[in-house]
Design an enzyme around this catalytic site. Sequence first.
Site, PDB file in Angstrom:
ATOM      1  N   ARG A  10      -9.010  -0.901   4.474  1.00 26.17           N
ATOM      2  CA  ARG A  10      -8.253   0.537   3.794  1.00 26.17           C
ATOM      3  C   ARG A  10      -6.574   0.137   3.329  1.00 26.17           C
ATOM      4  NH1 ARG A  10      -6.582   4.430   8.151  1.00 26.17           N
ATOM      5  NH2 ARG A  10      -5.044   4.642   6.578  1.00 26.17           N
ATOM      6  N   LYS A  36       0.908  -1.191   0.009  1.00 27.87           N
ATOM      7  CA  LYS A  36       0.124   0.068  -0.162  1.00 27.87           C
ATOM      8  C   LYS A  36       0.916   1.234  -0.027  1.00 27.87           C
ATOM      9  CE  LYS A  36      -1.853   1.537   4.127  1.00 27.87           C
ATOM     10  NZ  LYS A  36      -1.552   2.905   4.509  1.00 27.87           N
ATOM     11  N   VAL A  85       7.119   5.883  17.456  1.00 30.78           N
ATOM     12  CA  VAL A  85       6.733   6.669  16.379  1.00 30.78           C
ATOM     13  C   VAL A  85       5.682   7.519  16.526  1.00 30.78           C
ATOM     14  CG1 VAL A  85       6.599   6.668  13.862  1.00 30.78           C
ATOM     15  CG2 VAL A  85       8.058   5.132  15.053  1.00 30.78           C
ATOM     16  N   ASP A 104       3.997  19.904   9.749  1.00 27.82           N
ATOM     17  CA  ASP A 104       5.061  21.058   9.643  1.00 27.82           C
ATOM     18  C   ASP A 104       6.275  20.856   8.918  1.00 27.82           C
ATOM     19  OD1 ASP A 104       5.235  18.768  11.678  1.00 27.82           O
ATOM     20  OD2 ASP A 104       6.838  20.028  12.285  1.00 27.82           O
ATOM     21  N   LEU A 105       6.624  19.212   8.673  1.00 28.47           N
ATOM     22  CA  LEU A 105       7.765  18.924   8.037  1.00 28.47           C
ATOM     23  C   LEU A 105       7.622  19.120   6.333  1.00 28.47           C
ATOM     24  CD1 LEU A 105       8.949  15.888   9.751  1.00 28.47           C
ATOM     25  CD2 LEU A 105       9.712  18.075  10.471  1.00 28.47           C
ATOM     26  N   ARG A 116      -0.432  13.704  14.180  1.00 32.73           N
ATOM     27  CA  ARG A 116      -0.020  13.538  12.783  1.00 32.73           C
ATOM     28  C   ARG A 116       0.158  15.250  12.216  1.00 32.73           C
ATOM     29  NH1 ARG A 116      -1.668   8.108  10.009  1.00 32.73           N
ATOM     30  NH2 ARG A 116       0.385   8.538   9.071  1.00 32.73           N
ATOM     31  N   PRO A 117       1.107  15.943  12.645  1.00 34.67           N
ATOM     32  CA  PRO A 117       1.196  17.164  12.063  1.00 34.67           C
ATOM     33  C   PRO A 117       1.836  17.216  10.888  1.00 34.67           C
ATOM     34  CG  PRO A 117       2.943  16.670  13.553  1.00 34.67           C
ATOM     35  CD  PRO A 117       1.983  15.541  13.759  1.00 34.67           C
ATOM     36  N   ARG A 140      -4.574  10.810   4.459  1.00 31.19           N
ATOM     37  CA  ARG A 140      -3.586  11.735   4.738  1.00 31.19           C
ATOM     38  C   ARG A 140      -2.464  11.670   3.853  1.00 31.19           C
ATOM     39  NH1 ARG A 140      -0.065  13.996   8.963  1.00 31.19           N
ATOM     40  NH2 ARG A 140       1.893  13.453   8.524  1.00 31.19           N
TER      41      ARG A 140
HETATM   42  N1  EPU Z   1       5.756  13.992  12.010  1.00 35.07           N
HETATM   43  C1  EPU Z   1       5.761  15.402  12.295  1.00 35.07           C
HETATM   44  N2  EPU Z   1       5.522  16.429  11.132  1.00 35.07           N
HETATM   45  C2  EPU Z   1       5.362  15.912  10.074  1.00 35.07           C
HETATM   46  C3  EPU Z   1       5.382  14.664   9.563  1.00 35.07           C
HETATM   47  C4  EPU Z   1       5.333  13.861  10.700  1.00 35.07           C
HETATM   48  O1  EPU Z   1       5.775  15.730  13.397  1.00 35.07           O
HETATM   49  O2  EPU Z   1       5.247  17.023   9.162  1.00 35.07           O
HETATM   50  C5  EPU Z   1       5.969  13.089  12.828  1.00 35.07           C
HETATM   51  C6  EPU Z   1       4.591  12.196  13.047  1.00 35.07           C
HETATM   52  O3  EPU Z   1       3.661  12.760  13.853  1.00 35.07           O
HETATM   53  C7  EPU Z   1       5.236  10.888  13.485  1.00 35.07           C
HETATM   54  C8  EPU Z   1       6.655  11.056  13.260  1.00 35.07           C
HETATM   55  O4  EPU Z   1       6.854  12.111  12.666  1.00 35.07           O
HETATM   56  O5  EPU Z   1       5.426  11.021  15.095  1.00 35.07           O
HETATM   57  C9  EPU Z   1       6.718   9.894  11.911  1.00 35.07           C
HETATM   58  O6  EPU Z   1       5.618   9.903  11.238  1.00 35.07           O
HETATM   59  P1  EPU Z   1       5.729   9.684   9.605  1.00 35.07           P
HETATM   60  O7  EPU Z   1       5.665  11.119   8.991  1.00 35.07           O
HETATM   61  O8  EPU Z   1       7.269   8.911   9.208  1.00 35.07           O
HETATM   62  O9  EPU Z   1       4.786   9.171   9.047  1.00 35.07           O
HETATM   63  P2  EPU Z   1       3.720   9.163   7.687  1.00 35.07           P
HETATM   64  O10 EPU Z   1       4.718   9.374   6.681  1.00 35.07           O
HETATM   65  O11 EPU Z   1       2.840   9.922   7.957  1.00 35.07           O
HETATM   66  C10 EPU Z   1       4.193   6.534   7.005  1.00 35.07           C
HETATM   67  C11 EPU Z   1       3.306   5.327   6.749  1.00 35.07           C
HETATM   68  C12 EPU Z   1       2.593   5.035   7.951  1.00 35.07           C
HETATM   69  C13 EPU Z   1       3.769   4.556   9.038  1.00 35.07           C
HETATM   70  C14 EPU Z   1       4.714   5.604   9.115  1.00 35.07           C
HETATM   71  C15 EPU Z   1       6.033   5.129   9.927  1.00 35.07           C
HETATM   72  C16 EPU Z   1       2.466   6.318   4.584  1.00 35.07           C
HETATM   73  C17 EPU Z   1       1.241   6.517   3.525  1.00 35.07           C
HETATM   74  N3  EPU Z   1       2.261   5.962   5.681  1.00 35.07           N
HETATM   75  O12 EPU Z   1       3.568   7.763   7.466  1.00 35.07           O
HETATM   76  O13 EPU Z   1       1.689   3.850   7.568  1.00 35.07           O
HETATM   77  O14 EPU Z   1       3.170   4.079  10.038  1.00 35.07           O
HETATM   78  O15 EPU Z   1       5.100   6.024   7.815  1.00 35.07           O
HETATM   79  O16 EPU Z   1       6.576   4.141   9.158  1.00 35.07           O
HETATM   80  O17 EPU Z   1       3.520   5.768   3.931  1.00 35.07           O
HETATM   81  C18 EPU Z   1      -0.124   2.667   7.855  1.00 35.07           C
HETATM   82  O18 EPU Z   1       0.001   2.062   6.539  1.00 35.07           O
HETATM   83  O19 EPU Z   1      -1.286   2.368   8.629  1.00 35.07           O
HETATM   84  C19 EPU Z   1       0.538   3.795   8.329  1.00 35.07           C
HETATM   85  C20 EPU Z   1       0.305   4.453   9.245  1.00 35.07           C
END
Ligand code: EPU
Length: 420
Positions: A399, A23, A328, A126-127, A123-124, A94
């Site tokens: 999903r 996915k 995480v 900001d990055l 899940r902010p 998201r």
């Molecule tokens: N974070 C920030 N600011 C941002 C983005 C992220 O503070 O702008 C924080 C998040 O709140 C979290 C940490 O950074 O605490 C790491 O989150 P990350 O951004 O890596 O997660 P993601 O990219 O939103 C992807 C997967 C998730 C998976 C995570 C961690 C996708 C579409 N989603 O999410 O998958 O858990 O990486 O490996 O690739 C799932 O498939 O069920 C799922 C949640």
Amino acid sequence: MGEKFLIQGRKPLSGEIKVKGAKNAALKVFIASLLTDKEWQIYNVPEIKDIFQEIEILKDLGLKIEKEKKGVYKVRAKEIKKTELDSSLSQKIRASIMITGPLLARFGEAKLSYPGGCLIGKRPIDLFLEGLAALGAELKGDKNTIHLTTKGLKGNVFVFPQISVTATECLIMAAALAKGKTVLKNAAMEPEVVSLVDFLNSCGAQIKGAGTPNIEIKGVKKLRGGRYFTIPDRIEAGTFAALAAASKSKVKIRDCEPLHLEVFLKILKKIGVELERGRNYILVRQSKALRSVKVVTHEYPGLPTDLQPPLTILLTQAKGLSLIRETVFEGRLFYTDILNQMGADIIMCDPHRIVIQGPSRLYGRRIISPDIRAGISLVIAALIAQGKSTIENIEQIDRGYEKIEQRLQKIGADIKRVKN
Ligand code: EPU
């Protein structure tokens, strides 16, 4: 409303189960197709809700997306109608925040509503915003809308203060067509990032270092057409391995990539799970004594947070005190409440830590699936529990897992999908 699963637990499981395409890899390639006016073919796409919803969002922007046959899609972003995402569609997933990267790079503008909250944490974003600003995007908009514009993205150095998978991918896409060189430091190293980069490079991008914390992107003017084969879903493979081990069954997990699961497989071995791995399969043998462990979720190559819930179910069956530290996401342990109602003995020390006292016999009950990964794990719990369970809100499970009940039935599970 909706559908639910009826599960009769403790049926012996055996045989083979195939892993679908990832996915979190396929989703990104559909989005990246906005970077070019040429056609891409995407293979091994899982037929799941998140993909269907994303296709809707992209079609609404004007992309031509055709399903050739099961799991094979043709995508072309030759002309797009608009650069504003439909808010009711994009709030459902998201990952839509990532579309800002390619939209800005190719069309100079992206507009969307703030992605809604989520059960696994705040899940902010900001990055994404800081990173895109570093490449020359200007942020307008108000408290409800993100409106980004640029007269042309320019390469820059961006240091991630925290590792983020989708923000890394979003900036890679943006920088792929930016002017000059971009360096991303403290980038995510997940196999899905590497797979996206390999494919973009095969279409003419110039990206080095994917799979390490430092990624260098030399912007190019255009990308070519191409064919992408979605990598196997490592989370699905790991989930099936946890199911086999927790139910003390012998199951062969086929069409997977064990190299993407090294740490998880090592932890299974420490727990006492007997495993054999081949190039593209994992054979879980009927386990005997399971032992407790102390583990921490971590960005790749560490223990994936998405495998923490299935591992927790397995540890309810292991002898002794296990400790799980979820680093995480802060909201990703609350489902353990439901496990306690099923008979598990889990203490939440704080939102990031649980202690599991095992082994516990689990008992079937009515369950409402909280999110995708906790949802599938509660299916595992119901499959090893004594008696019947019903699982509601299975849209969450749909999903991420294609026709999961049919695939589990093939290895002997007693699970049915019924209308509510
Ligand atoms: N974070 C920030 N600011 C941002 C983005 C992220 O503070 O702008 C924080 C998040 O709140 C979290 C940490 O950074 O605490 C790491 O989150 P990350 O951004 O890596 O997660 P993601 O990219 O939103 C992807 C997967 C998730 C998976 C995570 C961690 C996708 C579409 N989603 O999410 O998958 O858990 O990486 O490996 O690739 C799932 O498939 O069920 C799922 C949640």
